[in-house]
Scaffold this motif. Structure first.
Motif, PDB file in Angstrom:
ATOM      1  N   ILE A 171       0.876  -1.284  -0.145  1.00 47.16           N
ATOM      2  CA  ILE A 171       0.072  -0.192  -0.002  1.00 47.16           C
ATOM      3  C   ILE A 171       0.750   1.390   0.190  1.00 47.16           C
ATOM      4  O   ILE A 171       2.329   1.586   1.091  1.00 47.16           O
ATOM      5  CB  ILE A 171      -0.739   0.133   1.242  1.00 47.16           C
ATOM      6  N   GLU A 172       0.575   2.700  -0.988  1.00 49.02           N
ATOM      7  CA  GLU A 172       0.944   3.310  -0.928  1.00 49.02           C
ATOM      8  C   GLU A 172       1.543   4.134   0.111  1.00 49.02           C
ATOM      9  O   GLU A 172      -0.262   4.528   0.203  1.00 49.02           O
ATOM     10  CB  GLU A 172       1.192   4.024  -2.160  1.00 49.02           C
ATOM     11  N   VAL A 173       2.664   4.532   1.036  1.00 52.14           N
ATOM     12  CA  VAL A 173       1.456   5.486   2.412  1.00 52.14           C
ATOM     13  C   VAL A 173       2.193   6.654   2.665  1.00 52.14           C
ATOM     14  O   VAL A 173       3.523   7.098   2.467  1.00 52.14           O
ATOM     15  CB  VAL A 173       1.735   4.496   3.675  1.00 52.14           C
ATOM     16  N   MET A 174       1.563   7.622   3.382  1.00 56.25           N
ATOM     17  CA  MET A 174       2.434   8.724   2.843  1.00 56.25           C
ATOM     18  C   MET A 174       2.474   9.464   4.422  1.00 56.25           C
ATOM     19  O   MET A 174       2.037   8.875   4.890  1.00 56.25           O
ATOM     20  CB  MET A 174       1.539  10.150   2.212  1.00 56.25           C
ATOM     21  N   ILE A 175       2.464  10.874   4.042  1.00 54.32           N
ATOM     22  CA  ILE A 175       3.042  11.220   5.907  1.00 54.32           C
ATOM     23  C   ILE A 175       2.640  12.557   5.526  1.00 54.32           C
ATOM     24  O   ILE A 175       2.794  13.075   4.704  1.00 54.32           O
ATOM     25  CB  ILE A 175       4.184  11.528   6.065  1.00 54.32           C
ATOM     26  N   LYS A 176       2.061  12.573   6.391  1.00 55.71           N
ATOM     27  CA  LYS A 176       1.281  13.959   6.458  1.00 55.71           C
ATOM     28  C   LYS A 176       1.435  14.787   7.646  1.00 55.71           C
ATOM     29  O   LYS A 176       1.743  14.479   8.748  1.00 55.71           O
ATOM     30  CB  LYS A 176      -0.346  14.344   6.686  1.00 55.71           C
ATOM     31  N   TRP A 177       3.012  15.643   7.275  1.00 55.48           N
ATOM     32  CA  TRP A 177       3.716  16.592   8.276  1.00 55.48           C
ATOM     33  C   TRP A 177       2.855  16.915   9.460  1.00 55.48           C
ATOM     34  O   TRP A 177       1.828  17.293   9.192  1.00 55.48           O
ATOM     35  CB  TRP A 177       4.766  17.638   7.802  1.00 55.48           C
ATOM     36  N   PRO A 178       3.173  16.664  10.711  1.00 54.73           N
ATOM     37  CA  PRO A 178       3.970  15.760  11.196  1.00 54.73           C
ATOM     38  C   PRO A 178       4.206  14.508  11.451  1.00 54.73           C
ATOM     39  O   PRO A 178       5.287  13.659  12.053  1.00 54.73           O
ATOM     40  CB  PRO A 178       5.219  16.523  12.344  1.00 54.73           C
ATOM     41  N   ASN A 179       2.853  14.324  11.991  1.00 52.61           N
ATOM     42  CA  ASN A 179       2.421  12.485  13.068  1.00 52.61           C
ATOM     43  C   ASN A 179       1.578  12.220  11.706  1.00 52.61           C
ATOM     44  O   ASN A 179       1.132  10.633  12.518  1.00 52.61           O
ATOM     45  CB  ASN A 179       1.620  13.599  14.124  1.00 52.61           C
ATOM     46  N   ASP A 180       0.895  12.433  11.246  1.00 51.82           N
ATOM     47  CA  ASP A 180      -0.380  11.760  10.218  1.00 51.82           C
ATOM     48  C   ASP A 180      -0.305  10.511   9.263  1.00 51.82           C
ATOM     49  O   ASP A 180       1.382  10.737   8.338  1.00 51.82           O
ATOM     50  CB  ASP A 180      -1.425  12.360   9.963  1.00 51.82           C
ATOM     51  N   VAL A 181      -0.159   9.654   9.370  1.00 48.43           N
ATOM     52  CA  VAL A 181       0.464   8.501   8.661  1.00 48.43           C
ATOM     53  C   VAL A 181      -0.762   8.407   7.905  1.00 48.43           C
ATOM     54  O   VAL A 181      -2.354   7.771   8.084  1.00 48.43           O
ATOM     55  CB  VAL A 181       0.460   7.511   8.920  1.00 48.43           C
ATOM     56  N   VAL A 182      -0.611   8.142   6.341  1.00 47.01           N
ATOM     57  CA  VAL A 182      -2.132   8.515   5.758  1.00 47.01           C
ATOM     58  C   VAL A 182      -2.172   7.826   4.090  1.00 47.01           C
ATOM     59  O   VAL A 182      -1.107   7.772   3.661  1.00 47.01           O
ATOM     60  CB  VAL A 182      -2.386  10.039   4.941  1.00 47.01           C
ATOM     61  N   VAL A 183      -2.937   7.773   3.896  1.00 45.43           N
ATOM     62  CA  VAL A 183      -3.033   6.835   2.341  1.00 45.43           C
ATOM     63  C   VAL A 183      -3.847   7.498   1.625  1.00 45.43           C
ATOM     64  O   VAL A 183      -4.943   8.717   1.617  1.00 45.43           O
ATOM     65  CB  VAL A 183      -4.006   5.479   2.341  1.00 45.43           C
ATOM     66  N   ASN A 184      -3.601   8.112   0.123  1.00 41.61           N
ATOM     67  CA  ASN A 184      -4.116   9.088  -0.553  1.00 41.61           C
ATOM     68  C   ASN A 184      -4.712   8.209  -1.334  1.00 41.61           C
ATOM     69  O   ASN A 184      -4.363   7.482  -2.467  1.00 41.61           O
ATOM     70  CB  ASN A 184      -3.025   9.816  -1.224  1.00 41.61           C
ATOM     71  N   GLY A 185      -6.088   8.543  -1.820  1.00 44.05           N
ATOM     72  CA  GLY A 185      -6.479   7.608  -2.528  1.00 44.05           C
ATOM     73  C   GLY A 185      -8.284   7.738  -2.457  1.00 44.05           C
ATOM     74  O   GLY A 185      -8.440   8.044  -2.184  1.00 44.05           O
ATOM     75  N   SER A 186      -8.659   7.677  -3.752  1.00 43.97           N
ATOM     76  CA  SER A 186     -10.065   8.001  -4.342  1.00 43.97           C
ATOM     77  C   SER A 186     -10.570   9.300  -3.807  1.00 43.97           C
ATOM     78  O   SER A 186     -11.270   9.530  -3.494  1.00 43.97           O
ATOM     79  CB  SER A 186     -10.720   7.148  -4.062  1.00 43.97           C
ATOM     80  N   GLY A 187      -9.700  10.151  -4.434  1.00 41.19           N
ATOM     81  CA  GLY A 187      -9.123  11.728  -4.486  1.00 41.19           C
ATOM     82  C   GLY A 187      -9.595  12.080  -2.844  1.00 41.19           C
ATOM     83  O   GLY A 187      -9.662  13.405  -2.405  1.00 41.19           O
ATOM     84  N   SER A 188      -9.484  11.774  -2.325  1.00 41.02           N
ATOM     85  CA  SER A 188      -9.387  11.863  -0.316  1.00 41.02           C
ATOM     86  C   SER A 188      -7.564  11.158  -0.008  1.00 41.02           C
ATOM     87  O   SER A 188      -7.552  10.271  -0.424  1.00 41.02           O
ATOM     88  CB  SER A 188     -10.292  11.802  -0.089  1.00 41.02           C
TER      89      SER A 188
END
Ligand code: BT5
Length: 327
Positions: A171-188
């Protein structure tokens, strides 16, 4: 190790072979009935142990629960998880770790882990939903650094979580500075996990840091966060092994922390930038005492976010990104 753990290890290590109750009784210097009682206790904990008359016991199934014996088995870390405090259910691993770090002087690397939190906490006193099936844990560090450098720990933990989820499940996992671990998909952008870093410090000196990690794994997403959150189960359409994921993440954090101690933060920075969901975007940030709007352009060498506003370039060391927009 207590008798229960020793017996579990013995049965586990004999793989497909049965282990005779009589031999164990002799080995441990207790009766066969005592062995049988311990086996039953292990069964109540979720272990499948088959018993065959005159042959003995055999392990046929291990529960995906976060028991210390499971966490510590072949754990590839130097300090993380060398002490494990396990709670089937607790208000918050973070509160427990903080309580114990102050009153009981928990050693560095101590891990507090649970199956379910009743009062999980996020930043700024927000609530963190933590139903059964997720990963909810906190650990103690005692880094020799200045309080303002502690953001590096949040970032390295977020990076470790992102890396391990991506490597394990594609799964492609991104970081929303500084502490969120997020996934960017289906437009959100949806939150798969979050990090909470708290510390006890004096001017210029950190006494302790407690880092809390929450990850939606096999848990259902509570109604409160259904729109903004996502779980690994939801993305993959199946349950995964939490214990394996936890051990992988502990190993990654442990290695990152070693690197940090050797002044190696710069080695993590490039990947943090690559995995950042905010760099290059227009952001709205709530900093401790003001709102800032501008373009997120970089992370500096200490992990601070650099934002170009209409009037100047700002360095942000603490804050919360409320909005991320394409330019
Ligand atoms: C965080 O806070 O993201 C830090 C979360 C840390 C949780 C761990 S679990 C183990 C340890 N023990 C604890 O008690 N806490 C730590 P923050 O950035 O403030 O995000 C909180 C916001 O995320 C909430 O206001 C909700 O909008 C949302 N949220 C709550 N539960 C969520 C969940 N399970 N998944 C995704 N988002 C959630």
């Amino acid at each position: 190790m207590g008798k229960k753990d020793e017996i579990l290890e013995l049965i586990r290590n004999s793989h497909d072979q049965h282990v005779s109750g009589e031999d164990m009784a002799k080995n441990f210097g207790i009766t066969r009935t005592a062995i049988w009682k311990i086996v039953n206790k292990l069964r109540r904990m979720g272990y499948n142990i088959r018993a065959e008359k005159r042959i003995g016991y055999r392990l046929t199934g291990v529960p995906d629960l976060l028991y210390p014996a499971e966490v510590q088995k072949n754990l590839e870390t130097k300090i993380l998880g060398r002490t494990v405090l396990y709670y089937p259910e607790i208000n918050s691993t973070q509160m427990e770790a903080k309580k114990q770090v102050c009153h009981k002087n928990l050693p560095e690397g101590s891990l507090v882990v649970t199956e379910k939190q009743t009062d999980g906490v996020g930043r700024l006193g927000r609530r963190w939903e933590s139903p059964r099936g997720g990963l909810w844990f906190s650990f103690v560090l005692r880094p020799k650094m200045m309080p303002e450098e502690v953001i590096k720990i949040t970032l390295l933990v977020a990076l470790a979580v992102a890396r391990v989820i991506q490597k394990s499940f594609g799964i492609e996992v991104m970081i929303k500075w500084p502490n969120d671990v997020v996934v960017n998909g289906s437009g959100s952008i949806r939150k798969i996990g979050g990090i909470l870093t708290e510390m006890g410090a004096e001017l210029g000196f950190v006494n302790w840091v407690v880092v809390g990690v929450g990850i939606n794994v096999n848990n259902n997403l509570p109604a409160q966060v259904k729109k903004t959150a996502v779980s690994i189960k939801k993305l993959l359409g199946k349950n995964v092994s939490r214990i394996k994921l936890l051990k992988g993440i502990l190993k990654e954090i442990d290695a990152g922390y070693e690197l940090l101690k050797r002044d190696g933060f710069q080695e993590l920075l490039q990947e943090l930038k690559r995995r950042s969901i905010v760099l290059g975007k227009r952001v709205e940030i709530r900093a401790p005492d003001e709102m800032i709007t501008g373009q997120a352009i970089d992370l500096d060498r200490d992990g601070a976010l650099i934002v170009r506003t209409d009037s100047k370039t700002r360095k942000i060391i603490a804050g919360e990104i409320l909005k991320v927009n394409q330019l």
